[in-house]
Design a protein around this motif. Structure first.
Motif: not given
Length: 118
Positions: A1-3, A24, A27, A32, A96, A98-99, A105, A107-108
């Motif tokens: 789970q990404v957080q 993070a 991931i 990223y 944020k 960014d992959r 992908a 994520y925020w």
């Protein structure tokens, strides 16, 4: 789970400083690009600062010379050092990720409030 979890926000007087952190998890951090964004009441979310996987940085004109973004891959953390803060810096600040490898992908984090006021 990404957080992504931001911290370090708060109330500061004009001219003061704050350091935001974003940790993070879930991931591979080195894959990223990372960025800080902000959204003031009644305004659109805007980019504040970006840092690439190689450490290249970019800043919005409104914060250039006052804010510094950095990253620590050993801690999966990106920082935003903010100095000479102004009332117009008041906003919710978001992290944020960014992959850079396929598939793309993004994520925020949930955001952290920064209020600059006397």
């Amino acid at each position: 789970q990404v957080q992504l979890v931001e911290s370090g926000g708060g109330l500061v007087q004009p001219g003061g400083s704050l350091r935001l952190s974003c940790v993070a998890s879930g991931i591979t951090f080195t894959f990223y690009n990372m960025g800080w964004y902000r959204q003031a009441p009644g305004k659109q979310r805007e980019v504040v600062a970006l840092i690439g996987i190689g450490g290249r940085t970019d800043y919005s004109d409104s914060v250039k010379g006052r804010f510094t973004i950095s990253r620590d891959s050993a801690k999966n953390t990106v920082y935003l050092q903010m100095s000479s803060l102004k009332p117009e810096d008041t906003a919710v600040y978001y992290c944020k990720a960014d992959r850079v490898i396929s598939p793309p992908a993004a994520y925020w984090g949930p955001g952290t409030q920064v209020t600059v006021s006397s």
